[in-house]
Write a protein that holds these residues in place. Structure first.
Motif, PDB file in Angstrom:
ATOM      1  N   PRO A  62     -26.912  69.482  24.467  1.00 51.01           N
ATOM      2  CA  PRO A  62     -25.948  69.992  23.490  1.00 51.01           C
ATOM      3  C   PRO A  62     -25.015  71.066  24.029  1.00 51.01           C
ATOM      4  O   PRO A  62     -23.970  71.311  23.433  1.00 51.01           O
ATOM      5  N   ALA A  63     -25.346  71.703  25.156  1.00 51.46           N
ATOM      6  CA  ALA A  63     -24.422  72.682  25.730  1.00 51.46           C
ATOM      7  C   ALA A  63     -23.099  72.035  26.121  1.00 51.46           C
ATOM      8  O   ALA A  63     -22.056  72.693  26.122  1.00 51.46           O
ATOM      9  N   LEU A  64     -23.117  70.734  26.434  1.00 52.68           N
ATOM     10  CA  LEU A  64     -21.893  70.031  26.802  1.00 52.68           C
ATOM     11  C   LEU A  64     -20.947  69.859  25.622  1.00 52.68           C
ATOM     12  O   LEU A  64     -19.771  69.548  25.813  1.00 52.68           O
TER      13      LEU A  64
ATOM     14  N   ILE B  30     -19.269  70.869  18.017  1.00 48.53           N
ATOM     15  CA  ILE B  30     -20.336  70.313  17.192  1.00 48.53           C
ATOM     16  C   ILE B  30     -20.338  68.796  17.358  1.00 48.53           C
ATOM     17  O   ILE B  30     -19.307  68.177  17.665  1.00 48.53           O
ATOM     18  N   GLY B  31     -21.514  68.195  17.150  1.00 51.06           N
ATOM     19  CA  GLY B  31     -21.634  66.750  17.257  1.00 51.06           C
ATOM     20  C   GLY B  31     -22.757  66.234  16.388  1.00 51.06           C
ATOM     21  O   GLY B  31     -23.667  66.983  16.001  1.00 51.06           O
ATOM     22  N   ALA B  32     -22.694  64.962  16.053  1.00 43.65           N
ATOM     23  CA  ALA B  32     -23.731  64.329  15.247  1.00 43.65           C
ATOM     24  C   ALA B  32     -23.896  62.892  15.720  1.00 43.65           C
ATOM     25  O   ALA B  32     -22.938  62.265  16.192  1.00 43.65           O
ATOM     26  N   ALA B  33     -25.118  62.375  15.609  1.00 45.61           N
ATOM     27  CA  ALA B  33     -25.396  61.015  16.057  1.00 45.61           C
ATOM     28  C   ALA B  33     -26.533  60.425  15.237  1.00 45.61           C
ATOM     29  O   ALA B  33     -27.370  61.159  14.688  1.00 45.61           O
ATOM     30  N   VAL B  34     -26.558  59.098  15.171  1.00 40.55           N
ATOM     31  CA  VAL B  34     -27.680  58.358  14.598  1.00 40.55           C
ATOM     32  C   VAL B  34     -28.005  57.217  15.555  1.00 40.55           C
ATOM     33  O   VAL B  34     -27.108  56.435  15.905  1.00 40.55           O
ATOM     34  N   THR B  35     -29.247  57.138  15.998  1.00 42.44           N
ATOM     35  CA  THR B  35     -29.658  56.068  16.893  1.00 42.44           C
ATOM     36  C   THR B  35     -30.814  55.292  16.275  1.00 42.44           C
ATOM     37  O   THR B  35     -31.602  55.836  15.490  1.00 42.44           O
TER      38      THR B  35
ATOM     39  N   ALA C 241     -27.847  73.801  21.164  1.00 43.55           N
ATOM     40  CA  ALA C 241     -29.099  73.404  20.513  1.00 43.55           C
ATOM     41  C   ALA C 241     -28.834  72.183  19.647  1.00 43.55           C
ATOM     42  O   ALA C 241     -27.717  71.987  19.142  1.00 43.55           O
ATOM     43  N   GLN C 242     -29.868  71.389  19.460  1.00 47.08           N
ATOM     44  CA  GLN C 242     -29.754  70.190  18.643  1.00 47.08           C
ATOM     45  C   GLN C 242     -31.021  69.990  17.826  1.00 47.08           C
ATOM     46  O   GLN C 242     -32.125  70.129  18.350  1.00 47.08           O
ATOM     47  N   THR C 243     -30.843  69.681  16.553  1.00 42.90           N
ATOM     48  CA  THR C 243     -31.979  69.357  15.693  1.00 42.90           C
ATOM     49  C   THR C 243     -31.923  67.876  15.339  1.00 42.90           C
ATOM     50  O   THR C 243     -30.844  67.321  15.110  1.00 42.90           O
ATOM     51  N   SER C 244     -33.094  67.245  15.300  1.00 42.79           N
ATOM     52  CA  SER C 244     -33.190  65.823  15.001  1.00 42.79           C
ATOM     53  C   SER C 244     -34.353  65.585  14.060  1.00 42.79           C
ATOM     54  O   SER C 244     -35.280  66.405  13.963  1.00 42.79           O
TER      55      SER C 244
ATOM     56  N   ASP D 128     -34.028  70.408  20.500  1.00 42.80           N
ATOM     57  CA  ASP D 128     -33.657  70.337  21.916  1.00 42.80           C
ATOM     58  C   ASP D 128     -32.728  71.497  22.242  1.00 42.80           C
ATOM     59  O   ASP D 128     -31.919  71.922  21.396  1.00 42.80           O
ATOM     60  N   LEU D 129     -32.820  71.991  23.478  1.00 41.39           N
ATOM     61  CA  LEU D 129     -31.971  73.085  23.946  1.00 41.39           C
ATOM     62  C   LEU D 129     -31.313  72.697  25.267  1.00 41.39           C
ATOM     63  O   LEU D 129     -31.854  71.875  26.024  1.00 41.39           O
ATOM     64  N   GLY D 130     -30.161  73.305  25.557  1.00 46.55           N
ATOM     65  CA  GLY D 130     -29.489  73.009  26.817  1.00 46.55           C
ATOM     66  C   GLY D 130     -28.602  74.145  27.273  1.00 46.55           C
ATOM     67  O   GLY D 130     -28.249  75.041  26.489  1.00 46.55           O
ATOM     68  N   ALA D 131     -28.227  74.117  28.549  1.00 46.65           N
ATOM     69  CA  ALA D 131     -27.334  75.129  29.116  1.00 46.65           C
ATOM     70  C   ALA D 131     -26.600  74.526  30.309  1.00 46.65           C
ATOM     71  O   ALA D 131     -27.113  73.628  30.990  1.00 46.65           O
ATOM     72  N   THR D 132     -25.382  74.999  30.546  1.00 50.68           N
ATOM     73  CA  THR D 132     -24.599  74.590  31.712  1.00 50.68           C
ATOM     74  C   THR D 132     -24.012  75.828  32.382  1.00 50.68           C
ATOM     75  O   THR D 132     -23.741  76.842  31.721  1.00 50.68           O
ATOM     76  N   VAL D 133     -23.815  75.739  33.698  1.00 53.91           N
ATOM     77  CA  VAL D 133     -23.217  76.830  34.470  1.00 53.91           C
ATOM     78  C   VAL D 133     -22.223  76.227  35.454  1.00 53.91           C
ATOM     79  O   VAL D 133     -22.565  75.304  36.208  1.00 53.91           O
ATOM     80  N   ASP D 134     -20.990  76.755  35.450  1.00 58.34           N
ATOM     81  CA  ASP D 134     -19.989  76.356  36.442  1.00 58.34           C
ATOM     82  C   ASP D 134     -20.244  77.132  37.727  1.00 58.34           C
ATOM     83  O   ASP D 134     -19.980  78.333  37.803  1.00 58.34           O
ATOM     84  N   ILE D 135     -20.747  76.453  38.751  1.00 57.28           N
ATOM     85  CA  ILE D 135     -20.971  77.089  40.047  1.00 57.28           C
ATOM     86  C   ILE D 135     -19.668  77.231  40.810  1.00 57.28           C
ATOM     87  O   ILE D 135     -19.442  78.204  41.530  1.00 57.28           O
TER      88      ILE D 135
END
Length: 238
Positions: free
Chosen positions: A19-21, A59-64, A92-95, A113-120
Motif C-alpha cells: 500500500p505504500a505504492l 487511496i485504493g480499493a480492490a475486490v478479488t 496500510a491496507q485492511t481486508s 497489511d503494511l508497507g514502505a518504500t524508500v528512494d535510494i
C-alpha cells in the motif's frame, strides 16, 4: 515478471499488495482474470481495483475472488499510502477475507497489511511489505492461523525503456521465494516482460499494450510439473 512487484511503481495491483505504492499511483482502474491456474478451473481467480492520489496521499480499493464451487475466497480491500518524507512512503491496507467451503459453511476475518518504500536513487527504489501482521486465524474445532508474509525487493529503472526487479518473498511456513523480472519497451505503447521464480521454480513471460488511456496485459507462467497458467488484464490510466 515472476510475480515481483513490491517496489513496482505505476502498477495498480502492485500498489494493492504494497500500500505504500499508493502514494505514487495516479488515477487508475483495472480488472484481471486467471481462467484457471495450471488448467484447473477450481483455482481460477479474478479481481477489480481502483486508485487515485491527492498530492502525497493515495487511496485504493480492490475486490478479488479465488476458487470454485467447493472452495471460495472473496477479499475486499481498502488501502492508503502517503509520503512522510521526500524519499520515504508508508502505507496500510485492511481486508476482509471471506471463506466459503461446500457443506461446511463459511467465515470472515479481518486482515492488516503494511508497507514502505524508500528512494535510494532517482533510478532505484527499495520496498518492504508485510501481510497479515495481526496474525489472524480461522477458529473452530481447530485454530488455523493464516500465514504471515514478508516481501522485500528493489526496482531499477535507468530509463523509460528498461525496468528490472528483484524480490524476496517469505511465507513464515516455507522457504524464501526469489522473484526476478524485467520489462522492455521498444515503443512507448508496447511492453515486453519476462520473469522467473524459485521455490517453486517457474518461468513467465508476457506483453502489455497501451492505446490512449486503455492498457491491456497478457502473461503466461509455466511450472515444470504442473503446466501453464494464463492471465489477462485490462485497465484505465487517463
Amino acid at each position: 515478471m515472476g510475480g515481483a512487484g513490491v517496489a513496482l511503481t505505476g502498477d495498480l495491483w502492485s500498489a494493492m499488495r504494497n500500500p505504500a505504492l499508493l502514494s505514487r499511483s495516479a488515477l487508475s482502474a483495472s480488472a484481471v482474470w486467471q481462467p484457471g491456474r495450471y488448467e484447473l478451473s477450481a483455482l481460477s481467480s479474478a479481481g477489480v481495483a481502483g486508485a487515485t492520489r491527492f498530492g502525497s496521499f493515495g487511496i485504493g480499493a480492490a475486490v478479488t475472488h479465488f476458487g470454485g464451487e467447493l472452495y471460495r475466497e472473496l477479499l475486499p480491500s481498502v488501502g492508503f499510502g502517503m509520503r512522510v518524507a521526500e524519499h520515504i512512503s508508508v502505507g496500510a491496507q485492511t481486508s476482509l477475507l471471506c471463506i466459503s467451503i461446500a457443506r461446511y459453511g463459511g467465515t470472515a476475518l479481518p486482515l492488516l497489511d503494511l508497507g514502505a518504500t524508500v528512494d535510494i536513487a532517482p533510478t532505484l527504489l527499495v520496498a518492504v511489505a508485510a501481510g497479515n501482521v495481526t496474525h489472524s486465524a480461522l477458529t473452530g474445532n481447530i485454530t488455523d492461523r493464516l500465514p504471515v508474509t514478508v516481501r522485500m525487493g528493489a526496482c531499477w529503472q535507468p530509463d523509460d525503456a528498461l525496468l528490472l526487479q528483484l524480490e524476496l518473498d517469505k511465507d513464515m511456513r516455507w522457504p524464501v521465494t526469489t522473484r526476478m523480472g524485467g520489462e522492455y519497451r521498444p515503443l512507448p505503447f508496447v511492453a515486453i516482460r519476462a520473469g522467473a521464480t524459485t521455490e517453486p521454480w517457474t518461468v513467465s513471460g508476457g506483453f502489455g499494450l497501451r492505446h490512449g488511456g486503455i492498457v491491456f496485459d497478457y502473461a503466461y507462467a509455466w511450472h515444470p510439473d504442473l503446466g501453464g497458467t494464463h492471465a489477462l488484464g485490462i485497465g484505465i490510466q487517463p
